[in-house]
Design a protein around this motif. Structure first.
Motif, short mmCIF file in Angstrom:
data_model
loop_
_atom_site.label_atom_id
_atom_site.label_comp_id
_atom_site.label_asym_id
_atom_site.label_seq_id
_atom_site.Cartn_x
_atom_site.Cartn_y
_atom_site.Cartn_z
N LYS A 201 105.24 22.13 36.07
CA LYS A 201 105.00 23.52 36.45
C LYS A 201 103.67 23.65 37.19
CE LYS A 201 107.04 26.65 35.59
NZ LYS A 201 107.08 27.61 34.47
N GLU A 202 103.67 24.42 38.24
CA GLU A 202 102.44 24.82 38.94
C GLU A 202 102.21 26.30 38.63
OE1 GLU A 202 101.38 23.96 42.96
OE2 GLU A 202 102.79 22.28 43.04
N VAL A 203 101.03 26.59 38.12
CA VAL A 203 100.73 27.94 37.69
C VAL A 203 99.53 28.50 38.46
CG1 VAL A 203 100.16 29.40 35.71
CG2 VAL A 203 101.57 27.35 35.37
N PRO A 204 99.74 29.53 39.25
CA PRO A 204 98.59 30.15 39.93
C PRO A 204 97.66 30.80 38.89
CG PRO A 204 100.68 30.84 40.91
CD PRO A 204 101.01 30.16 39.63
N TYR A 205 96.39 30.81 39.18
CA TYR A 205 95.43 31.50 38.30
C TYR A 205 94.28 32.01 39.17
CZ TYR A 205 92.08 27.64 38.59
OH TYR A 205 91.16 26.72 39.05
N GLU A 206 93.39 32.76 38.57
CA GLU A 206 92.31 33.39 39.34
C GLU A 206 91.17 32.40 39.57
OE1 GLU A 206 91.81 37.85 38.32
OE2 GLU A 206 92.41 36.91 36.45
N TYR A 207 91.41 31.45 40.47
CA TYR A 207 90.41 30.40 40.69
C TYR A 207 89.13 30.94 41.32
CZ TYR A 207 92.10 30.37 45.53
OH TYR A 207 92.45 30.71 46.81
N LYS A 208 89.22 32.08 42.00
CA LYS A 208 88.02 32.67 42.58
C LYS A 208 87.03 33.09 41.48
CE LYS A 208 89.03 32.87 47.10
NZ LYS A 208 88.20 32.27 48.15
N ARG A 209 87.56 33.43 40.31
CA ARG A 209 86.67 33.84 39.21
C ARG A 209 85.83 32.68 38.72
NH1 ARG A 209 89.51 37.20 34.52
NH2 ARG A 209 87.31 37.41 33.93
N ILE A 210 86.45 31.51 38.55
CA ILE A 210 85.67 30.37 38.08
C ILE A 210 84.67 29.93 39.16
CG2 ILE A 210 87.30 28.54 38.76
CD1 ILE A 210 86.49 27.08 36.18
N MET A 211 85.06 30.03 40.42
CA MET A 211 84.13 29.68 41.49
C MET A 211 82.91 30.61 41.48
SD MET A 211 86.85 28.88 44.57
CE MET A 211 85.60 28.38 45.78
N LYS A 212 83.14 31.90 41.26
CA LYS A 212 82.04 32.86 41.21
C LYS A 212 81.12 32.58 40.01
CE LYS A 212 81.03 37.81 41.23
NZ LYS A 212 81.60 39.19 41.25
N ASP A 213 81.73 32.29 38.85
CA ASP A 213 80.94 31.97 37.66
C ASP A 213 80.05 30.76 37.90
OD1 ASP A 213 82.25 34.05 36.46
OD2 ASP A 213 83.47 32.82 35.11
N MET A 214 80.61 29.75 38.57
CA MET A 214 79.86 28.52 38.82
C MET A 214 78.75 28.75 39.85
SD MET A 214 83.16 25.97 38.76
CE MET A 214 82.33 24.40 38.87
N GLN A 215 79.01 29.59 40.83
CA GLN A 215 77.97 29.91 41.81
C GLN A 215 76.78 30.59 41.13
OE1 GLN A 215 80.33 32.23 44.49
NE2 GLN A 215 81.11 30.45 45.62
N LEU A 216 77.07 31.50 40.20
CA LEU A 216 76.00 32.20 39.49
C LEU A 216 75.17 31.26 38.63
CD1 LEU A 216 77.96 35.41 38.40
CD2 LEU A 216 76.17 35.27 40.14
N LEU A 217 75.76 30.15 38.24
CA LEU A 217 75.07 29.16 37.40
C LEU A 217 74.49 28.01 38.23
CD1 LEU A 217 77.68 29.10 34.49
CD2 LEU A 217 75.32 29.96 34.32
N PHE A 219 75.98 25.71 40.05
CA PHE A 219 76.71 24.44 40.02
C PHE A 219 76.75 23.86 41.44
CE2 PHE A 219 77.62 25.40 35.82
CZ PHE A 219 78.52 24.52 35.22
N PRO A 220 76.96 22.56 41.58
CA PRO A 220 77.01 21.94 42.91
C PRO A 220 78.10 22.55 43.79
CG PRO A 220 76.82 20.25 41.21
CD PRO A 220 77.06 21.55 40.50
N THR A 221 77.76 22.81 45.04
CA THR A 221 78.69 23.45 45.97
C THR A 221 79.95 22.63 46.17
OG1 THR A 221 76.85 24.51 47.14
CG2 THR A 221 78.94 24.36 48.31
N ARG A 222 79.81 21.32 46.25
CA ARG A 222 80.99 20.46 46.47
C ARG A 222 81.97 20.56 45.31
NH1 ARG A 222 82.40 14.86 46.11
NH2 ARG A 222 80.40 14.33 45.14
N LEU A 223 81.44 20.68 44.11
CA LEU A 223 82.30 20.85 42.92
C LEU A 223 83.02 22.19 42.97
CD1 LEU A 223 83.31 20.06 40.08
CD2 LEU A 223 81.15 20.95 39.18
N ILE A 224 82.29 23.24 43.30
CA ILE A 224 82.87 24.59 43.35
C ILE A 224 83.99 24.65 44.39
CG2 ILE A 224 82.39 27.01 43.89
CD1 ILE A 224 79.50 26.49 42.87
N ASP A 225 83.74 24.10 45.56
CA ASP A 225 84.73 24.17 46.65
C ASP A 225 86.04 23.47 46.28
OD1 ASP A 225 82.92 25.59 48.14
OD2 ASP A 225 82.29 23.87 49.37
N GLY A 226 85.96 22.46 45.42
CA GLY A 226 87.16 21.72 45.02
C GLY A 226 88.18 22.55 44.28
#
Length: 232
Positions: A201-217, A219-226
């Protein structure tokens, strides 16, 4: 008997919540987590809390083990891990670290007279990569004594039959590497003497939310972009 195999959540609470919601709609009888609850993502405590609250049986992954050790014991010493490992060690509550430390490295269960062994990496090593067409997988399946071997760690779903034995890799909930951001997990359908069926199963989720959380903390940009590209 319908079994959901999940793994490699890696501190991604949004992906885990979406996958568990999807599992609720799939008439699943049993959920098994193959480890790596932490590492990479910014919500290790929330992920562990949800797994514990749902009483989902879980294995210890290689990143879990390295966080417990506070060392690069089972993970690569990379620039991303040099940030994520100490961050996760510092963030993780003591009770959750103890929970990870006490997780088993493998589990063998029987369903419908089929013996299934669950591991994170391989039966040999917690951090060994088993891809469906790799030489290592063929070696292990030659000596494997059960009916089905379910592994994780590669973040790439796949399965292959080896005579009367079946190998499955369940993909990754929290850090998929399909070239798409969707979370992945496996459903194993066992009905009596019929050949077991595997559905990914492939399940869409709100990946933009985790990217935003990581940016605020920071986290390395290359990791976030992945998380958007579905690559490492």
């Amino acid at each position: 008997m319908r079994i959901a195999a999940i793994s490699d959540i890696h501190g991604n609470i949004y992906a885990l919540m979406s996958v568990l919601e999807d599992i609720d709609n799939e008439n699943i009888d049993f959920i098994m987590c193959l480890g790596d609850l932490v590492g990479y993502g910014p919500h290790p405590n929330e992920v562990i809390a949800l797994i514990r609250r749902k009483r989902i049986p879980c294995l210890k992954g290689n990143y879990d083990a390295s966080v417990v050790d506070n060392d690069f014991t089972y993970i690569r010493d990379t620039s991303i891990n040099s940030f994520v490992l100490p961050w996760t060690v510092n963030e993780l509550r003591a009770s959750n670290k103890e929970f990870l430390n006490n997780l088993p490295s493998s589990m063998t269960l029987e369903f419908e007279e089929k013996k299934i062994t669950f591991v994170h990496g391989s039966p040999r090593r917690i951090n060994e990569y088993l891809l469906q067409d790799s030489e290592e997988t063929a070696e292990i399946m030659k000596d494997f004594q059960g009916d089905i071997l379910v592994a994780a760690h590669t973040h790439l779903p796949g399965y292959k039959e080896f005579n009367d034995k079946l190998f499955i890799n369940d993909g990754s909930v929290g850090k998929p590497m399909l070239g798409r951001p969707n979370a992945t997990y496996a459903i194993i359908d066992i009905q009596g003497e019929a050949k077991p069926k595997v559905n990914f199963k492939e399940v869409p989720y709100e990946y933009k939310r985790i990217m935003k959380d990581m940016q605020l903390l920071d986290f390395p940009t290359r990791l976030i972009d992945g998380y958007e590209s579905g690559t490492e």
